[in-house]
Design a protein around this motif. Structure first.
Motif, PDB file in Angstrom:
ATOM      1  N   VAL A 164      -6.111  15.519  -1.894  1.00  0.00           N
ATOM      2  CA  VAL A 164      -6.763  15.459  -3.206  1.00  0.00           C
ATOM      3  C   VAL A 164      -5.736  15.671  -4.323  1.00  0.00           C
ATOM      4  CG1 VAL A 164      -7.499  17.891  -3.450  1.00  0.00           C
ATOM      5  CG2 VAL A 164      -8.868  16.062  -4.460  1.00  0.00           C
ATOM      6  N   ARG A 165      -4.755  16.511  -4.090  1.00  0.00           N
ATOM      7  CA  ARG A 165      -3.704  16.707  -5.096  1.00  0.00           C
ATOM      8  C   ARG A 165      -2.848  15.448  -5.234  1.00  0.00           C
ATOM      9  NH1 ARG A 165      -2.281  22.858  -3.266  1.00  0.00           N
ATOM     10  NH2 ARG A 165      -3.918  23.849  -4.511  1.00  0.00           N
ATOM     11  N   ALA A 166      -2.568  14.795  -4.108  1.00  0.00           N
ATOM     12  CA  ALA A 166      -1.792  13.547  -4.144  1.00  0.00           C
ATOM     13  C   ALA A 166      -2.568  12.446  -4.868  1.00  0.00           C
ATOM     14  CB  ALA A 166      -1.425  13.100  -2.732  1.00  0.00           C
ATOM     15  N   VAL A 167      -3.870  12.371  -4.645  1.00  0.00           N
ATOM     16  CA  VAL A 167      -4.696  11.377  -5.335  1.00  0.00           C
ATOM     17  C   VAL A 167      -4.697  11.657  -6.833  1.00  0.00           C
ATOM     18  CG1 VAL A 167      -7.062  10.539  -5.660  1.00  0.00           C
ATOM     19  CG2 VAL A 167      -6.134  10.794  -3.355  1.00  0.00           C
ATOM     20  N   GLY A 193       1.531   6.405   0.322  1.00  0.00           N
ATOM     21  CA  GLY A 193       0.132   6.841   0.412  1.00  0.00           C
ATOM     22  C   GLY A 193      -0.790   6.090  -0.526  1.00  0.00           C
ATOM     23  N   LEU A 194      -0.217   5.266  -1.374  1.00  0.00           N
ATOM     24  CA  LEU A 194      -0.996   4.518  -2.360  1.00  0.00           C
ATOM     25  C   LEU A 194      -1.364   3.156  -1.789  1.00  0.00           C
ATOM     26  CD1 LEU A 194      -1.951   4.887  -5.286  1.00  0.00           C
ATOM     27  CD2 LEU A 194       0.174   3.835  -6.026  1.00  0.00           C
ATOM     28  N   LYS A 195      -2.633   2.860  -1.755  1.00  0.00           N
ATOM     29  CA  LYS A 195      -3.112   1.567  -1.249  1.00  0.00           C
ATOM     30  C   LYS A 195      -3.419   0.660  -2.438  1.00  0.00           C
ATOM     31  CE  LYS A 195      -3.033   3.221   2.868  1.00  0.00           C
ATOM     32  NZ  LYS A 195      -1.692   3.516   3.224  1.00  0.00           N
ATOM     33  N   LEU A 196      -2.801  -0.515  -2.433  1.00  0.00           N
ATOM     34  CA  LEU A 196      -3.002  -1.466  -3.525  1.00  0.00           C
ATOM     35  C   LEU A 196      -4.048  -2.498  -3.142  1.00  0.00           C
ATOM     36  CD1 LEU A 196       0.695  -2.103  -4.608  1.00  0.00           C
ATOM     37  CD2 LEU A 196      -0.950  -0.518  -5.594  1.00  0.00           C
ATOM     38  N   ALA A 255      -1.389   8.980  -3.881  1.00  0.00           N
ATOM     39  CA  ALA A 255      -2.200   8.493  -2.764  1.00  0.00           C
ATOM     40  C   ALA A 255      -3.500   7.952  -3.335  1.00  0.00           C
ATOM     41  CB  ALA A 255      -2.474   9.618  -1.776  1.00  0.00           C
ATOM     42  N   GLY A 256      -4.264   7.338  -2.486  1.00  0.00           N
ATOM     43  CA  GLY A 256      -5.535   6.781  -2.933  1.00  0.00           C
ATOM     44  C   GLY A 256      -5.425   5.279  -3.128  1.00  0.00           C
TER      45      GLY A 256
END
Length: 191
Positions: A84-87, A121-124, A92-93
């Protein structure tokens, strides 16, 4: 009433150290407070988890079974907190960049390649749009940021546009990659 994470942490510490004293030191809490948390956990569960004597602490059969589950729950809680902190930081997210045809062949592939390498961690989720539809796509929440041609000028440049009332945290990373690719003076403008 259900056990809380603090109860589980207390139990796991005592079970691993086999000592209330060492567990309390490890958790930086008073031994009496730790003992009360473990006792409260046993009362909530209705089972004895630890066999206490004046010299040692042992796990009961129920305690041994519960220890493995507690460790998994605490590890899941730690992962969820990190995620959640990364998002929230945009690390991330999901980021949904939209792009017009003018960005499709040169700008977008380089941006997405660098962005996914720098932030795995980031989804495009990219989508092609007509440049004139960028504001509507943003307003209708079909994208988080749009890469469209900048207003006419001496050369063709790409401009990044996003909603000012709801800026996705990862847009900063995308803009940083743009600055790396095109130089700070050519960084896409915000709108």
């Amino acid at each position: 009433m259900e056990p809380e994470l603090r109860h589980l942490r207390a139990f796991v510490a005592v079970a691993e150290h086999r000592s209330f004293t060492r567990a309390a030191q490890d958790l930086y809490v008073a031994q009496q407070a730790l003992s009360q948390q473990v006792k409260a956990l046993e009362e909530i569960l209705g089972v004895q988890l630890l066999a206490r004597s004046s010299r040692r602490v042992d796990l009961t059969l129920a305690g041994s079974a519960y220890l493995a589950d507690c460790k998994r729950l605490l590890a899941a809680s730690t992962r969820a907190t990190r995620h959640v902190r990364a998002v929230a930081a945009g690390e991330a997210g999901r980021l949904r960049p939209a792009y017009s045809l003018s960005a499709a062949y040169e700008t977008l592939p380089e941006l997405t390649d660098r962005l996914t390498r720098q932030h795995p961690g980031l989804k495009l989720e990219t989508r092609e749009i007509f440049a004139g539809d960028a504001c509507r796509a943003l307003r209708d929440d079909r994208c988080d940021i749009a890469l469209v041609p900048a207003p006419p000028g001496p050369s063709l440049t790409i401009e990044a546009v996003w909603r000012t009332d709801h800026r996705h945290p990862a847009t900063t990373h995308l803009l940083d990659v743009c600055a790396d690719l095109y130089g700070a003076e050519d960084r896409p403008a915000a709108g």
